[in-house]
Design a protein around this motif. Structure first.
Motif, short mmCIF file in Angstrom:
data_model
loop_
_atom_site.label_atom_id
_atom_site.label_comp_id
_atom_site.label_asym_id
_atom_site.label_seq_id
_atom_site.Cartn_x
_atom_site.Cartn_y
_atom_site.Cartn_z
N LYS A 1 -15.73 30.98 1.26
CA LYS A 1 -16.57 31.06 0.07
C LYS A 1 -17.64 32.14 0.20
N VAL A 2 -18.26 32.21 1.37
CA VAL A 2 -19.38 33.14 1.55
C VAL A 2 -18.91 34.59 1.58
N GLN A 3 -17.61 34.82 1.75
CA GLN A 3 -17.09 36.19 1.72
C GLN A 3 -16.93 36.73 0.31
N ALA A 4 -17.08 35.86 -0.68
CA ALA A 4 -17.03 36.26 -2.10
C ALA A 4 -15.72 36.98 -2.44
N ILE A 5 -14.60 36.40 -2.00
CA ILE A 5 -13.30 36.97 -2.33
C ILE A 5 -12.51 36.02 -3.24
N GLY A 6 -13.18 35.03 -3.78
CA GLY A 6 -12.51 34.09 -4.67
C GLY A 6 -11.67 33.10 -3.91
N ARG A 7 -10.59 32.64 -4.56
CA ARG A 7 -9.67 31.68 -3.95
C ARG A 7 -8.26 32.26 -4.01
N PRO A 8 -7.94 33.24 -3.17
CA PRO A 8 -6.61 33.87 -3.24
C PRO A 8 -5.46 32.87 -3.09
N SER A 9 -5.67 31.82 -2.31
CA SER A 9 -4.59 30.83 -2.15
C SER A 9 -4.30 30.11 -3.46
N MET A 10 -5.36 29.79 -4.20
CA MET A 10 -5.16 29.10 -5.49
C MET A 10 -4.64 30.05 -6.55
N GLU A 11 -4.72 31.34 -6.28
CA GLU A 11 -4.15 32.34 -7.18
C GLU A 11 -2.65 32.50 -6.96
N LEU A 12 -2.23 32.43 -5.69
CA LEU A 12 -0.84 32.74 -5.36
C LEU A 12 0.06 31.51 -5.19
N LEU A 13 -0.46 30.44 -4.63
CA LEU A 13 0.39 29.27 -4.38
C LEU A 13 1.02 28.69 -5.64
N PRO A 14 0.30 28.68 -6.79
CA PRO A 14 0.93 28.17 -8.01
C PRO A 14 2.11 29.01 -8.51
N LEU A 15 2.34 30.18 -7.92
CA LEU A 15 3.49 31.00 -8.32
C LEU A 15 4.80 30.43 -7.78
N ILE A 16 4.70 29.51 -6.81
CA ILE A 16 5.90 28.89 -6.23
C ILE A 16 6.45 27.86 -7.21
N PRO A 17 7.73 27.94 -7.57
CA PRO A 17 8.31 26.99 -8.53
C PRO A 17 8.17 25.54 -8.08
N GLY A 18 7.77 24.67 -8.99
CA GLY A 18 7.63 23.25 -8.70
C GLY A 18 6.36 22.89 -7.96
N MET A 19 5.54 23.91 -7.64
CA MET A 19 4.34 23.67 -6.85
C MET A 19 3.36 22.74 -7.55
#
Length: 404
Positions: A309-327
């Motif tokens: 959080k303190v690196q101020a790069i957002g939540r890249p995991s929450m950006e990419l993981l939902p791209l997986i079908p059925g996730m």
């Protein structure tokens, strides 16, 4: 070696607004800690004039929540860590565990070098708990400790055959992945290869120093930083980006080195440093992220580490993981887990750590998730300690999604 004051932060930038106190998870969990504002900026102005006798310094976990919320941009936690370093130059350590937890790389090297070392280490911890020896050393009896792998990541990496690609990164594995969870490093190489990225490692890298800083051993961390900075700059000069798969390592190398030390070239290489999932998000932005996934119906709950959080790069995991079908994945959004590296493993801090993480543990249990997900190794362990739900790195989720 003394800390270079050129990069020390001016405590007078603090406006005493108390936002950091209201956000501090440790202050909320115990009255033994007066809070980051008083311990950091306020007393930094007075210590050299009055006294450095401030045992409350030991209660700051260095989670950096105070830094995240400070409207004046004061790295309050760094002031706390610098003061802790000075404090222990003239005061005895409270626990014999301090040195061991702060210098875990030494133990990792020893155990992985010995035949059956990880087996004997596991037996030793079990016996230590059974006879209350861990508590006598200052390590809690109540938490599952990190186990050591039988083979380091560096050793495993040498056996991996990669396809060479124009895009190359150097991976700073850090102590936890190298000695405790090498499978995460292996997963990184596999996932990056699926995205046409070649991964290099450097055996000369040493511990980033984050556990040393948190333990009040900044002078030791400076020695490690001098080695790493030179190596990192060298890789960037050769055209490599740098990736980490531990948020504490990434924060230390990219930001805390610049706050604490004065080595040339730090800002130059920091511009090329990425968290492992942040780098995949960068590929996605460029239209180069491989989304050829198999379906995954597992239910996950994601915890964002404080040091992400303190690196101020957002939540890249929450950006990419939902791209997986059925996730099926949701963010816990329940604050600090409480572990803060080695903080929650200390006998006198474990109760505080578990109280800090109680909201997260309840959130995980109530989600009925099959697995937890987090970029931080000790966060994952704490999630399991508090909720009983096993947690994995996002890279492991992507490896499975690629059918590897």
């Amino acid at each position: 070696m003394a800390i270079n004051k050129q990069h020390a932060i001016d405590p007078d930038k603090c406006t005493a607004c108390t936002i950091c106190i209201t956000a501090c998870p440790v202050t909320a969990a115990t009255r033994k800690f007066r809070g980051p504002k008083m311990t950091g900026p306020a007393l930094t102005r007075l210590r050299k004039l009055v006294s450095d006798d401030d045992p409350m310094l030991d209660y700051c976990s260095n989670c950096k929540t105070c830094d995240l919320v400070c409207p004046s941009g004061v790295p309050i936690s760094t002031l706390n860590m610098m003061a802790k370093n000075e404090y222990y130059k003239t005061h005895p350590r409270k626990s014999r565990a301090d040195d061991m937890l702060a210098h875990s790389e030494k133990m990792g090297k020893l155990i992985t070098a010995l035949p059956m070392g990880s087996t004997f280490a596991g037996m030793g911890m079990a016996i230590g708990k059974a006879f209350n020896m861990m508590n006598a050393m200052g390590i809690t009896q109540n938490a599952k400790m990190p186990t050591y792998a039988s083979e380091s990541f560096i050793s495993k990496f040498k056996k991996i055959k990669q396809t060479s690609y124009p895009r190359k990164v150097v991976f700073f594995s850090g102590c936890y992945i190298n000695y405790n969870q090498p499978e995460v490093g292996v997963d990184l190489v596999k996932v990056y290869q699926k995205n046409e990225v070649e991964v290099a490692v450097d055996e000369k890298f040493v511990c980033c120093g984050s556990p040393m800083v948190s333990g009040g051993y900044i002078d030791d961390a400076r020695i490690n930083a001098a080695k790493n900075v030179k190596l990192l700059k060298g890789w960037v000069d050769k055209g490599y980006d740098i990736v980490t798969a531990c948020t504490s390592c990434g924060l230390m190398l990219k930001q805390e080195y610049q706050e604490l030390f004065d080595f040339a070239g730090m800002a130059d290489y920091a511009e090329h440093m990425y968290d492992s999932i942040e780098y995949l998000a960068k590929l996605n932005d460029e239209g180069k992220f491989n989304t050829d996934f198999v379906e995954n119906s597992t239910k996950y709950i994601y915890h964002a580490p404080c040091h992400l959080k303190v690196q101020a790069i957002g939540r890249p995991s929450m950006e990419l993981l939902p791209l997986i079908p059925g996730m099926q994945i949701e963010e816990a959004d329940a604050g600090c887990c409480g572990i803060s590296g080695s903080y929650g493993f200390k006998a006198d801090k474990n109760e505080i750590a578990m109280k800090v993480g109680s909201k997260l543990f309840a959130r995980i249990k109530n989600s009925h998730a099959d697995l937890g997900v987090s970029e931080c190794g000790t966060c994952r362990l704490q999630m399991e300690n508090g909720s009983g739900v096993h947690a994995i790195h996002p890279l492991t989720v992507f490896k499975k999604a690629y059918g590897l």
